[in-house]
Design a protein around this motif. Structure first.
Motif, PDB file in Angstrom:
ATOM      1  N   MET A   1      -2.420  35.802  14.823  1.00 38.56           N
ATOM      2  CA  MET A   1      -1.505  36.427  15.674  1.00 38.56           C
ATOM      3  C   MET A   1      -1.396  35.586  16.910  1.00 38.56           C
ATOM      4  SD  MET A   1      -2.200  40.143  17.711  1.00 38.56           S
ATOM      5  CE  MET A   1      -2.224  41.037  15.992  1.00 38.56           C
ATOM      6  N   ALA A   2       0.032  35.681  17.372  1.00 41.12           N
ATOM      7  CA  ALA A   2       0.447  34.997  18.293  1.00 41.12           C
ATOM      8  C   ALA A   2      -0.252  35.479  19.744  1.00 41.12           C
ATOM      9  CB  ALA A   2       1.917  34.853  18.655  1.00 41.12           C
ATOM     10  N   GLY A   3      -0.379  34.504  20.752  1.00 33.21           N
ATOM     11  CA  GLY A   3      -0.982  34.994  22.101  1.00 33.21           C
ATOM     12  C   GLY A   3       0.283  35.592  22.617  1.00 33.21           C
ATOM     13  N   LYS A   4      -0.386  36.054  23.955  1.00 30.48           N
ATOM     14  CA  LYS A   4       0.669  36.908  24.992  1.00 30.48           C
ATOM     15  C   LYS A   4       1.499  35.738  25.514  1.00 30.48           C
ATOM     16  CE  LYS A   4      -2.851  40.147  26.460  1.00 30.48           C
ATOM     17  NZ  LYS A   4      -3.494  40.642  27.769  1.00 30.48           N
ATOM     18  N   PRO A   5       2.832  36.133  25.765  1.00 28.84           N
ATOM     19  CA  PRO A   5       3.829  35.262  26.488  1.00 28.84           C
ATOM     20  C   PRO A   5       3.051  34.946  27.769  1.00 28.84           C
ATOM     21  CG  PRO A   5       4.948  37.310  25.703  1.00 28.84           C
ATOM     22  CD  PRO A   5       3.557  37.475  25.270  1.00 28.84           C
ATOM     23  N   ILE A   6       3.402  33.655  28.050  1.00 30.25           N
ATOM     24  CA  ILE A   6       3.006  33.363  29.537  1.00 30.25           C
ATOM     25  C   ILE A   6       4.341  33.029  30.540  1.00 30.25           C
ATOM     26  CG2 ILE A   6       1.748  31.440  30.765  1.00 30.25           C
ATOM     27  CD1 ILE A   6       0.106  31.115  28.407  1.00 30.25           C
ATOM     28  N   LEU A   7       4.274  33.623  31.498  1.00 26.84           N
ATOM     29  CA  LEU A   7       5.250  33.485  32.525  1.00 26.84           C
ATOM     30  C   LEU A   7       5.103  32.830  33.495  1.00 26.84           C
ATOM     31  CD1 LEU A   7       6.019  36.067  30.627  1.00 26.84           C
ATOM     32  CD2 LEU A   7       6.983  37.418  32.890  1.00 26.84           C
ATOM     33  N   TRP A   8       5.842  31.494  33.756  1.00 24.06           N
ATOM     34  CA  TRP A   8       5.796  30.456  35.010  1.00 24.06           C
ATOM     35  C   TRP A   8       6.617  31.027  36.067  1.00 24.06           C
ATOM     36  CZ3 TRP A   8       1.819  26.742  34.829  1.00 24.06           C
ATOM     37  CH2 TRP A   8       1.063  26.587  33.627  1.00 24.06           C
ATOM     38  N   TYR A   9       6.284  31.404  37.160  1.00 19.18           N
ATOM     39  CA  TYR A   9       7.240  31.466  38.376  1.00 19.18           C
ATOM     40  C   TYR A   9       6.444  31.748  39.648  1.00 19.18           C
ATOM     41  CZ  TYR A   9      11.657  33.245  40.245  1.00 19.18           C
ATOM     42  OH  TYR A   9      12.918  33.307  40.849  1.00 19.18           O
ATOM     43  N   PHE A  10       7.098  32.465  40.535  1.00 19.80           N
ATOM     44  CA  PHE A  10       6.331  32.589  41.661  1.00 19.80           C
ATOM     45  C   PHE A  10       5.792  34.139  41.723  1.00 19.80           C
ATOM     46  CE2 PHE A  10      10.037  30.017  42.681  1.00 19.80           C
ATOM     47  CZ  PHE A  10       9.288  28.818  43.116  1.00 19.80           C
ATOM     48  N   ASN A  11       5.056  34.524  42.531  1.00 19.05           N
ATOM     49  CA  ASN A  11       4.290  35.620  42.498  1.00 19.05           C
ATOM     50  C   ASN A  11       5.557  36.842  43.347  1.00 19.05           C
ATOM     51  OD1 ASN A  11       2.762  38.086  42.328  1.00 19.05           O
ATOM     52  ND2 ASN A  11       1.178  37.625  44.048  1.00 19.05           N
ATOM     53  N   GLY A  12       6.406  36.918  42.836  1.00 21.12           N
ATOM     54  CA  GLY A  12       7.598  37.858  43.324  1.00 21.12           C
ATOM     55  C   GLY A  12       8.606  37.950  42.268  1.00 21.12           C
ATOM     56  N   ARG A  13       9.683  38.496  42.655  1.00 23.18           N
ATOM     57  CA  ARG A  13      10.823  39.023  41.674  1.00 23.18           C
ATOM     58  C   ARG A  13      11.557  37.874  41.230  1.00 23.18           C
ATOM     59  NH1 ARG A  13      13.121  44.678  44.010  1.00 23.18           N
ATOM     60  NH2 ARG A  13      11.170  46.169  43.888  1.00 23.18           N
ATOM     61  N   GLY A  14      12.821  37.575  41.985  1.00 24.61           N
ATOM     62  CA  GLY A  14      13.303  36.522  41.749  1.00 24.61           C
ATOM     63  C   GLY A  14      14.249  36.726  40.299  1.00 24.61           C
ATOM     64  N   ARG A  15      14.120  35.476  39.663  1.00 28.25           N
ATOM     65  CA  ARG A  15      14.766  35.632  38.198  1.00 28.25           C
ATOM     66  C   ARG A  15      13.961  35.943  37.111  1.00 28.25           C
ATOM     67  NH1 ARG A  15      20.164  33.246  38.086  1.00 28.25           N
ATOM     68  NH2 ARG A  15      20.999  32.504  40.173  1.00 28.25           N
ATOM     69  N   MET A  16      12.863  35.941  37.485  1.00 23.42           N
ATOM     70  CA  MET A  16      11.930  36.431  36.420  1.00 23.42           C
ATOM     71  C   MET A  16      11.746  37.928  36.189  1.00 23.42           C
ATOM     72  SD  MET A  16       9.739  35.275  34.085  1.00 23.42           S
ATOM     73  CE  MET A  16       8.753  33.634  34.517  1.00 23.42           C
ATOM     74  N   PHE A  30       1.890  40.557  28.995  1.00 25.05           N
ATOM     75  CA  PHE A  30       2.233  39.112  29.243  1.00 25.05           C
ATOM     76  C   PHE A  30       1.002  38.595  30.326  1.00 25.05           C
ATOM     77  CE2 PHE A  30       5.190  41.794  31.295  1.00 25.05           C
ATOM     78  CZ  PHE A  30       5.046  41.392  32.903  1.00 25.05           C
ATOM     79  N   GLU A  31       0.999  37.228  30.522  1.00 21.64           N
ATOM     80  CA  GLU A  31       0.312  36.693  31.446  1.00 21.64           C
ATOM     81  C   GLU A  31       1.156  35.944  32.215  1.00 21.64           C
ATOM     82  OE1 GLU A  31      -2.678  34.011  29.735  1.00 21.64           O
ATOM     83  OE2 GLU A  31      -3.629  35.803  28.318  1.00 21.64           O
ATOM     84  N   GLU A  32       0.617  35.556  33.906  1.00 24.28           N
ATOM     85  CA  GLU A  32       1.485  35.158  34.550  1.00 24.28           C
ATOM     86  C   GLU A  32       0.710  33.864  34.992  1.00 24.28           C
ATOM     87  OE1 GLU A  32       4.584  37.063  36.788  1.00 24.28           O
ATOM     88  OE2 GLU A  32       3.345  39.000  36.450  1.00 24.28           O
ATOM     89  N   ARG A  33       1.639  33.062  35.477  1.00 25.53           N
ATOM     90  CA  ARG A  33       1.087  31.677  36.049  1.00 25.53           C
ATOM     91  C   ARG A  33       2.117  31.467  37.335  1.00 25.53           C
ATOM     92  NH1 ARG A  33      -2.002  32.622  32.567  1.00 25.53           N
ATOM     93  NH2 ARG A  33      -2.778  31.030  31.025  1.00 25.53           N
ATOM     94  N   PHE A  34       1.415  31.542  38.448  1.00 28.63           N
ATOM     95  CA  PHE A  34       2.055  31.698  39.916  1.00 28.63           C
ATOM     96  C   PHE A  34       2.215  30.413  40.584  1.00 28.63           C
ATOM     97  CE2 PHE A  34       0.660  36.386  39.859  1.00 28.63           C
ATOM     98  CZ  PHE A  34       1.895  36.479  39.132  1.00 28.63           C
ATOM     99  N   PHE A  35       3.175  29.694  40.840  1.00 25.36           N
ATOM    100  CA  PHE A  35       3.221  28.408  41.753  1.00 25.36           C
ATOM    101  C   PHE A  35       3.032  28.805  43.077  1.00 25.36           C
ATOM    102  CE2 PHE A  35       6.084  27.366  38.194  1.00 25.36           C
ATOM    103  CZ  PHE A  35       5.418  26.281  37.689  1.00 25.36           C
ATOM    104  N   THR A  36       2.079  28.089  43.719  1.00 24.26           N
ATOM    105  CA  THR A  36       1.829  28.223  45.093  1.00 24.26           C
ATOM    106  C   THR A  36       1.879  27.117  45.905  1.00 24.26           C
ATOM    107  OG1 THR A  36      -0.566  28.146  44.651  1.00 24.26           O
ATOM    108  CG2 THR A  36       0.268  30.380  44.745  1.00 24.26           C
ATOM    109  N   THR A  37       1.994  25.812  45.347  1.00 25.62           N
ATOM    110  CA  THR A  37       1.935  24.618  45.964  1.00 25.62           C
ATOM    111  C   THR A  37       3.204  23.844  45.431  1.00 25.62           C
ATOM    112  OG1 THR A  37       0.254  23.404  44.623  1.00 25.62           O
ATOM    113  CG2 THR A  37      -0.405  25.037  46.522  1.00 25.62           C
ATOM    114  N   ARG A  38       3.560  22.772  45.997  1.00 27.80           N
ATOM    115  CA  ARG A  38       4.406  21.723  45.609  1.00 27.80           C
ATOM    116  C   ARG A  38       3.819  21.105  44.487  1.00 27.80           C
ATOM    117  NH1 ARG A  38       9.817  20.763  44.475  1.00 27.80           N
ATOM    118  NH2 ARG A  38      10.196  18.632  44.092  1.00 27.80           N
ATOM    119  N   GLU A  39       2.527  20.641  44.580  1.00 24.57           N
ATOM    120  CA  GLU A  39       1.866  19.979  43.749  1.00 24.57           C
ATOM    121  C   GLU A  39       1.773  20.528  42.300  1.00 24.57           C
ATOM    122  OE1 GLU A  39       1.335  18.436  47.539  1.00 24.57           O
ATOM    123  OE2 GLU A  39       0.746  20.753  46.792  1.00 24.57           O
ATOM    124  N   GLN A  40       1.661  21.912  42.335  1.00 24.90           N
ATOM    125  CA  GLN A  40       1.415  22.176  41.001  1.00 24.90           C
ATOM    126  C   GLN A  40       2.874  22.322  40.102  1.00 24.90           C
ATOM    127  OE1 GLN A  40       0.750  26.333  42.537  1.00 24.90           O
ATOM    128  NE2 GLN A  40      -1.297  26.344  41.577  1.00 24.90           N
TER     129      GLN A  40
END
Length: 222
Positions: A1-16, A30-40
């Motif tokens: 079984m495929a895993g949950k979709p993973i969403l890469w964005y900021f912890n906010g609305r926007g285009r996501m 779904f799971e989420e991965r939030f960008f908080t730094t420029r390095e990420q």
């Protein structure tokens, strides 16, 4: 079984946010991965998975998809929210694009200066009442069905509800002259998966605040 979709964005609305709405409507966790730094952000850029050096990105079914419309269309097709015929798909896309155009005006709002915000509020209200909502009011009234296309729930209905709620956050009585859309809002909001998404504690993001704006500017360097 495929895993949950993973969403890469900021912890906010926007285009996501429309992507979150559509997955939630389909009952997909779904799971989420939030960008908080420029390095990420630079790391994922170096990895080469952001084809156009832009987010949102969604990992789903072994793919790393970018570009909001492509992601939305894939999810809509996968979960039967994109109509049954070529004609229905065309109208769903057309209505979805209209709703999204209105939402883009609101997405820009948090990044504006106080003076610009005042003008933007006027523009949002004018476009909603003069351009976009009259179209949806007429479509629903003319065919007398519960949904915009094919008398079944589609991406267009979900995005229209999202747009309505976003405008109401800026002007609470925006639907006062649109009785059909008032009924539509209540009806679609009570679809079980959507009702769940609208409850506190869901993945739905709040109105963008200063922290969201600050993070987006830091990560994207604009």
């Amino acid at each position: 079984m495929a895993g949950k979709p993973i969403l890469w964005y900021f912890n906010g609305r926007g285009r996501m946010e429309s992507i979150r709405w559509l997955l939630a409507t389909a009952g997909v966790e779904f799971e989420e991965r939030f960008f908080t730094t420029r390095e990420q952000y630079e790391k994922i850029l170096c990895d080469g998975v952001l084809l156009f050096q832009q987010v949102p990105m969604v990992e789903i079914d072994g793919m790393k998809l970018v570009q909001t419309k492509a992601i939305l269309n894939y999810i809509a097709e996968k979960y039967n929210l994109h109509g049954k015929t070529l004609k229905e798909k065309a109208f769903i896309d057309m209505y979805s694009e209209g709703a999204y155009d209105l939402m883009v005006l609101i997405m820009a709002y948090p990044f504006l200066s106080p003076a610009e915000k005042e003008k933007q509020l006027d523009l949002i209200s004018k476009r909603a009442t003069d351009r976009y909502f009259p179209v949806f009011e007429k479509v629903l009234k003319d065919h007398g069905q519960n949904f915009l296309v094919g008398n079944q729930l589609s991406m267009a209905d979900v995005q229209l509800l999202e747009a309505i709620l976003m405008v109401e956050e800026k002007k609470a009585d925006i639907l006062s002259g649109f009785p059909v859309l008032q009924d539509f809002k209540v009806r679609i909001s009570n679809i079980p998966t959507i009702k769940k998404f609208l409850q506190p504690g869901s993945p739905r993001k709040p109105v963008p605040d200063e922290n969201y704006v600050k993070t987006a500017k830091l990560v994207l360097q604009f």
